[in-house]
Design an enzyme around this catalytic site. Structure first.
Site, PDB file in Angstrom:
ATOM      1  N   GLU A 365      15.194 -13.391  42.056  1.00 25.62           N
ATOM      2  CA  GLU A 365      15.313 -14.111  43.327  1.00 25.62           C
ATOM      3  C   GLU A 365      13.986 -14.503  43.977  1.00 25.62           C
ATOM      4  OE1 GLU A 365      19.598 -12.583  44.888  1.00 25.62           O
ATOM      5  OE2 GLU A 365      17.945 -11.229  45.291  1.00 25.62           O
TER       6      GLU A 365
HETATM    7  C1  TNX Z   1      21.652  -9.497  44.639  1.00 30.01           C
HETATM    8  S1  TNX Z   1      21.336  -9.686  41.833  1.00 30.01           S
HETATM    9  C2  TNX Z   1      20.440  -8.842  44.472  1.00 30.01           C
HETATM   10  C3  TNX Z   1      20.100  -7.724  45.345  1.00 30.01           C
HETATM   11  C4  TNX Z   1      21.157  -7.483  46.375  1.00 30.01           C
HETATM   12  C5  TNX Z   1      22.523  -7.644  45.778  1.00 30.01           C
HETATM   13  C6  TNX Z   1      23.645  -7.351  46.733  1.00 30.01           C
HETATM   14  C7  TNX Z   1      19.920  -9.197  42.165  1.00 30.01           C
HETATM   15  C8  TNX Z   1      19.083  -8.949  41.033  1.00 30.01           C
HETATM   16  N1  TNX Z   1      19.563  -9.051  43.448  1.00 30.01           N
HETATM   17  O1  TNX Z   1      18.849  -7.923  45.936  1.00 30.01           O
HETATM   18  O2  TNX Z   1      20.985  -6.199  46.868  1.00 30.01           O
HETATM   19  O3  TNX Z   1      22.674  -8.955  45.304  1.00 30.01           O
HETATM   20  O4  TNX Z   1      24.891  -7.374  46.107  1.00 30.01           O
END
Ligand code: TNX
Length: 569
Positions: A365
């Protein structure tokens, strides 16, 4: 005790009664001709009065039909040499179940024998985790080529015993079980960055998960809202970076916390003794606001340049806390020497204190407007190389596939809630095409922070991947090997349940989201492939075995969601 907990205790009492009559075993059970095979008929109660509700289902189970093993008087355990530590942990587990004296000195006529041995039936098991458990009226014998196999066998033996002391002598039904895992990697991820958990809370979760043959604990140690392990030379990382949590925002409703280096080592050692591989994650280059707020003004630190503000590539300049759940706002700058001084210190210390082979650098992200794809790739390549230089195998979320050439053996964790040929699954496909191994954690199948059902009053999870809820069926009825088109099943090394914690203030809330859904993932990771998606019989049989786990979880003081999907009584 929470309200949910009171409810689960009541349900557990009912489940104990149901368990006593519901004999059942795996659909995959292979019984030799002439052997009496446990069936799914509830009337087929097993002769020892202990249901064979094994979780995960073993590869092969034959109910011998003979007299059970009675453990009364002195209980003698024979486990010498490499088997001794497993024998000692088994003895500890038996003590609360019986007033009998437990004698670990062994001897020729021991009641329980743990032996390192070559078991020809396990020759096809490449993991070294397989075992054979043979129970006759005179002894329970676990044989395995490795201590890890003995540990797995002892976890199965524990499930053949009652969950709590009944006052009656312990009996174990006469069975022969030959068992080994489908996948070498069967994980649980705990996010102790968004909400802090103590070492004791994490060790209790290790015990609960290991009981279901989960063999990997991935610890998400840092994120925007907190940095949780003290790093030598950088005290501000935890003294500043560990003070808050999601929701802190000046209110101090959600206090932070951090582990000392010694506490991290203690948890690593505890996990290792239970054959659980600890994988530390330092999420980067994004999800790093706690590092940036702590260190970008650390001008006095002799290890840094004197002006470390160059680490800050977040949208907040100068750096400031953001205790919200927003993602994609922070990044460490790949051009700053101070970034790499910090990353090297963190990676080297975690590598030194972690017995297992992996270290996870995150990589998820990071929007293009925070770091361009080229700068993202430069960061991830260098971080992964630091991991390799520290003697560990790099791991990261599947976006790391976009970073291009990464060290040989790098493992990508697939998390998108997408399957088949869906374009969002591209990161998983790309990682596999590049030769990376894949751990499967699709968010709508394996994210333990997602709600069970909309409107469920005690549900404290998020719902972005599961707007209609994800109950046990969603976690159980899929196949990690075939979820993604274009990914060679041989690339998949296992599954992991991810317990993110933005909304989880208490460990009770965390447990309730993890259990019983972690059992579904434990079975997908361990038991042979089956038609879980298509066959209602396979699913119903799993649910009956889940029902028997209620009293076991309660005995460990683990909260769980008493989903109406399970026939608890
Ligand atoms: C996505 S998927 C995230 C996390 C969050 C989560 C909550 C991913 C690698 N990152 O930062 O905590 O969703 O469901």
């Amino acid at each position: 005790m929470t309200i949910a907990r009171a409810r689960s205790v009541a349900i557990a009492a009912l489940t104990a009664a149901a368990t006593a009559i519901a004999g059942c075993t795996s659909a995959t059970t292979a019984a030799p001709p002439g052997a009496r095979q446990s069936a799914h008929d509830p009337a087929d109660s097993d002769p020892a009065g202990v249901a064979l509700a094994l979780m995960p289902a073993p590869v092969s189970l034959t109910a011998a039909g003979g007299d059970p093993l009675m453990l009364d008087g002195d209980i003698r355990i024979d486990a010498s040499g490499d088997a001794a530590p497993v024998g000692a942990l088994l003895a500890d587990a038996l003590r609360p179940l019986t007033s009998a004296h437990i004698d670990e000195t062994g001897g020729a006529d021991a009641d329980i024998v743990l032996r390192i041995a070559d078991v020809p039936a396990l020759d096809g098991d490449g993991t070294g985790e397989g075992y054979r458990l043979t129970v006759t009226s005179s002894a329970a014998t676990i044989e395995a080529p490795t201590p890890h196999g003995l540990w797995n066998g002892s976890e199965t033996l524990k499930q053949l015993l009652p969950a709590t002391a009944t006052g009656a002598p312990l009996t174990v039904p006469a069975v022969t079980i030959t068992d080994y895992p489908r996948y070498a990697y069967r994980g649980l991820m705990l996010d102790i960055a968004r909400h802090f958990r103590t070492p004791e809370e994490v060790m209790a979760l290790i015990d609960a998960a290991a009981g279901y043959k989960i063999n990997t604990l991935h610890l998400h140690l840092s994120d925007d809202q907190g940095f949780r392990v003290a790093i030598d030379g950088f005290p501000l990382l935890t003294e500043v970076g560990g003070q808050g949590a999601v929701g802190t925002d000046g209110r101090k409703m959600d206090p932070g916390g951090y582990w000392s280096r010694a506490q991290y080592q203690q948890v690593a050692t505890y996990a290792e003794a239970r054959f659980v591989t600890l994988i530390p994650e330092v999420d980067s280059p994004g999800h790093t606001n706690a590092i940036i707020v702590s260190e970008s003004t650390d001008t006095e630190n002799p290890l840094l340049s004197g002006d470390p503000s160059g680490i800050n590539c977040s949208i907040y300049r100068p750096a400031m806390w953001d205790y919200s759940t927003a993602v994609g706002r922070s990044a460490l700058c790949p051009e700053s020497d101070d970034t790499w001084t910090l990353m090297t210190a963190i990676i080297d210390q975690l590598a030194a204190d972690t017995p297992g082979p992996y270290l996870n650098v995150g990589g998820d992200e990071v929007p293009d407007n925070v770091l361009s794809p080229e700068r993202y790739a430069a960061f991830v390549q260098r971080a992964a190389q630091l991991v390799a230089d520290a003697g560990k195998t790099p791991m990261g979320w599947a976006e790391i596939a976009h970073a291009g050439s990464l060290p040989e053996g790098t493992v990508a964790q697939y998390w998108q809630p997408a399957s088949g040929s869906d374009g969002r699954a591209e990161s998983g496909r790309s990682a596999a095409e590049q030769g990376m191994k894949i751990v499967m954690s699709p968010a709508n199948r394996a994210y333990l922070d997602q709600i069970y059902a909309p409107g469920e009053p005690d549900d404290s999870g998020l719902s972005w991947a599961c707007p209609d809820g994800c109950d046990l069926d969603q976690f159980y009825r899929w196949d990690p090997a075939t979820l993604l088109d274009g990914v060679d099943p041989d690339s998949v090394i296992g599954v992991e349940g991810a317990l993110w914690a933005e909304t989880l203030q208490t460990v009770d809330q965390a447990e309730r989201l993890a259990f019983p859904r972690l059992l579904a993932l434990a079975e997908l990771g361990w038991s042979p492939a089956a038609d879980r998606e298509g066959s209602d019989d396979v699913y119903d049989e799993f649910l009956r075995r889940v029902a028997a786990q209620g009293p076991r979880l309660t005995a460990q003081d683990i909260d769980f969601y008493a989903t109406p999907a399970v026939p608890w009584n």
